[in-house]
Design an enzyme around this catalytic site. Sequence first.
Site, PDB file in Angstrom:
ATOM      1  CG  ASP A 259      -2.222   0.834   0.876  1.00  0.00           C
ATOM      2  OD1 ASP A 259      -2.164   1.684  -0.041  1.00  0.00           O
ATOM      3  OD2 ASP A 259      -3.247   0.683   1.567  1.00  0.00           O
TER       4      ASP A 259
HETATM    5  C1  NOJ Z   1      -4.058   3.920  -0.040  1.00  0.00           C
HETATM    6  C2  NOJ Z   1      -5.216   3.004   0.079  1.00  0.00           C
HETATM    7  O1  NOJ Z   1      -5.182   2.327   1.327  1.00  0.00           O
HETATM    8  C3  NOJ Z   1      -5.297   1.961  -1.016  1.00  0.00           C
HETATM    9  O2  NOJ Z   1      -6.529   1.313  -0.917  1.00  0.00           O
HETATM   10  C4  NOJ Z   1      -5.114   2.596  -2.364  1.00  0.00           C
HETATM   11  O3  NOJ Z   1      -5.174   1.595  -3.364  1.00  0.00           O
HETATM   12  C5  NOJ Z   1      -3.800   3.335  -2.412  1.00  0.00           C
HETATM   13  N1  NOJ Z   1      -3.803   4.376  -1.400  1.00  0.00           N
HETATM   14  C6  NOJ Z   1      -3.522   3.944  -3.784  1.00  0.00           C
HETATM   15  O4  NOJ Z   1      -4.408   4.960  -4.057  1.00  0.00           O
END
Ligand code: NOJ
Length: 725
Positions: A259
């Site tokens: 993430d």
């Molecule tokens: C953080 C989020 O937790 C995740 O779900 C997302 O895919 C990423 N940012 C990228 O935007």
Amino acid sequence: MNTDKIEHLISQMTLTEKLGQMSMLAASLVVTGPVSPRDPVMLVREGRVGGILNTWGYDEIREAQRVALEETRLKIPLYFSVDVLHGHRTIYPIPLAEACAFDRDLWLRTAAEAADEATRDGIHMTFAPMLDVCRDPRWGRICECAGEDAYVNAEYARAKVTGFQNTNDHPHRRLAGVAKHFVAYGAVTAGRDYAEVDISRRALHEVYLPPFKAAVEAGVAGIMPSFTDIAGIAMSAHRGLLHDLLRVKWGFIGVIVSDYNAIGELIPHGVAQDIVEAAVLALKAGIDIDMMSGAYEQGLPIALERGLVTMQEIDTAVRRILQMKSAMGLFEYPLRGLQQEIPGPDTIPAHRASARDAARRSLVLIKNEDGLLPLSNDVRRIAVIGPLADAQSEMMGPWCMAGDEQQAISILQGLRESLRAQDIAHVPGANIDGPADLAGIASAVAAAQASDMVVLCLGENRQHTGEAASRTLPRPFNCQMELAKAVFETGKPVLLVLATSRPWILPDWMAAGPRAILIALFGGTEAGRAIGDVVAGDYNPTGRLCISWPYRTGQIPVHYGMRSTGRPHDPNNGFSTSFLDAPIGPRWGFGDGLSYSQFELGEAQVSKPVISAEETVDVSIEIANTGAHSGEATIFMFTHDPVALATRPLLELKDFRKAVLAPGQRTLATFQLNANQFRYPDFNMEPRLDNGRINIFIGTSARRIDQKCVTIDVLQPPVVNDDAA
Ligand code: NOJ
């Protein structure tokens, strides 16, 4: 590109280029000014980037890919990724809403359509589906999942992965899915985003892992570990779950994508001293792609020098990434799918129509006293009141990066289009949040008094939902409550439309006041028309809640799959499990929802009374439409194992089914139930099947009163002991 070519490419790569492939950058690459040394274009040119997130569209993608193909040493194409959670340019209902449709074909179709649009915009990968089972409306991200039930999330996973990856005819219209957030992010303590997760192994195996298992079985291209820890082990460093379970036991061969900045966050988690340790932990756990922390780029060269990681471990990750790019077709078609015309609701009318259908199917009519809906022709003057009535932008929900809110249909517009014969007055009466607007309330009351009925539209704004949007009291904002009180006091019949992203904890008076309540979780581009269709009676509601709506915050978590306990709830026994100040169950529970039709169930029947392991039984039930409208019934099949090694939930969903019936029509719904579906994790979390009775409940909701019961016995042949023979 075949295996040999990939190996040849790896053999030519410098360490910087390998780590570049393992790094994902959030960037825009259309350059309009002077460039800095860390400019994204420079990074791509130097081979320090393998893929880009949050960039789409003809000019951007062409330029970025041109730099990768013309200005880098090895000419490896980039991949592009965006969060396509509920549509790309055409926005569909948020996942929590779409799950209420209980419609696998719909889930698949909207994913395939989103993939079609996203690939036309140059996207190859989406960070979806989100599969975090959640039972806590305090958590803002509850809107991204398919509700409280593991089976529903697993079915949703299969449909979405297939829809993104395998449905569209042309391979260039397919999108690689990344199932997230592995695992149990939905169980963050107190619903506080990013907080610790401390759950039992049983909960992990029974509730939180099955949707990911389903995604892996469906061939999902990627998995994203969650930001959180589980019982003290940070997920971005969790070798036990990422490597031993996901890779080795489940045989997952795709990429593991961190993430956003999650590898770097191993430092504040307190499990890594510095970026080097963070990078080592993540690589050893099995993460191939570092999204935006820079840990692999900065930390792995030092780790390699110190002998903390090997080049083979780095090559393994690079190999998976190159295989993924090859499977995407990027080596042959680096601009695969990209088109100049912007895809979306204005250019692809079929998607717009599909979004309307999806939004209608997602609406849940939860209360309809004296048949207020569908509106009768006697209702001539309607006051449409509330801050969500004319809120195009909010209809889009939290993930609508490429969506155009100007294309969204507000509730007001939808009602105006559907109710052409009626006079519609519109008064906002309140802001979404903030202090009460006394003048606004006075105008709303005047409009209500001058009308035959009120459509009161309350809810949240987009910023109240999604990531970093936890609330201790997920309930209507005070200014909206003041407005609702004043409107109820007029005595006019009220339809309350709740345009929220999550279950709201309503005060009792607010649930009691309106004659009808329509739960309209953010419905996307066509939200307003869908609501208009239902109110006017052009569409007979079919949605059912996939998530419980508690009476009180203090009940959380409350869901249909609770266990019996040693002192099962008994309203006549003070020493049974209960609350002194609230009912034990939710205000509205799993499967609840009304239709303009009435459905009655016959008795449930099994094709045989006893089955052994691996055997399948048919469970059938007659459904009759006893109402005056054609309609679609939703039928759930649950089981309960009354005696087992471990305590079992009182109900476990095993299947669901729809039946479309004309007035007076009957049909026989038949479910197949395999004995393997009665297995549950033993003390070592291995699937166990016991001999003995299983109760099967078929019904229109998780309430016992809506169900018919039939039993079956499992009898496995005795194990033959060869030694003794
Ligand atoms: C953080 C989020 O937790 C995740 O779900 C997302 O895919 C990423 N940012 C990228 O935007």
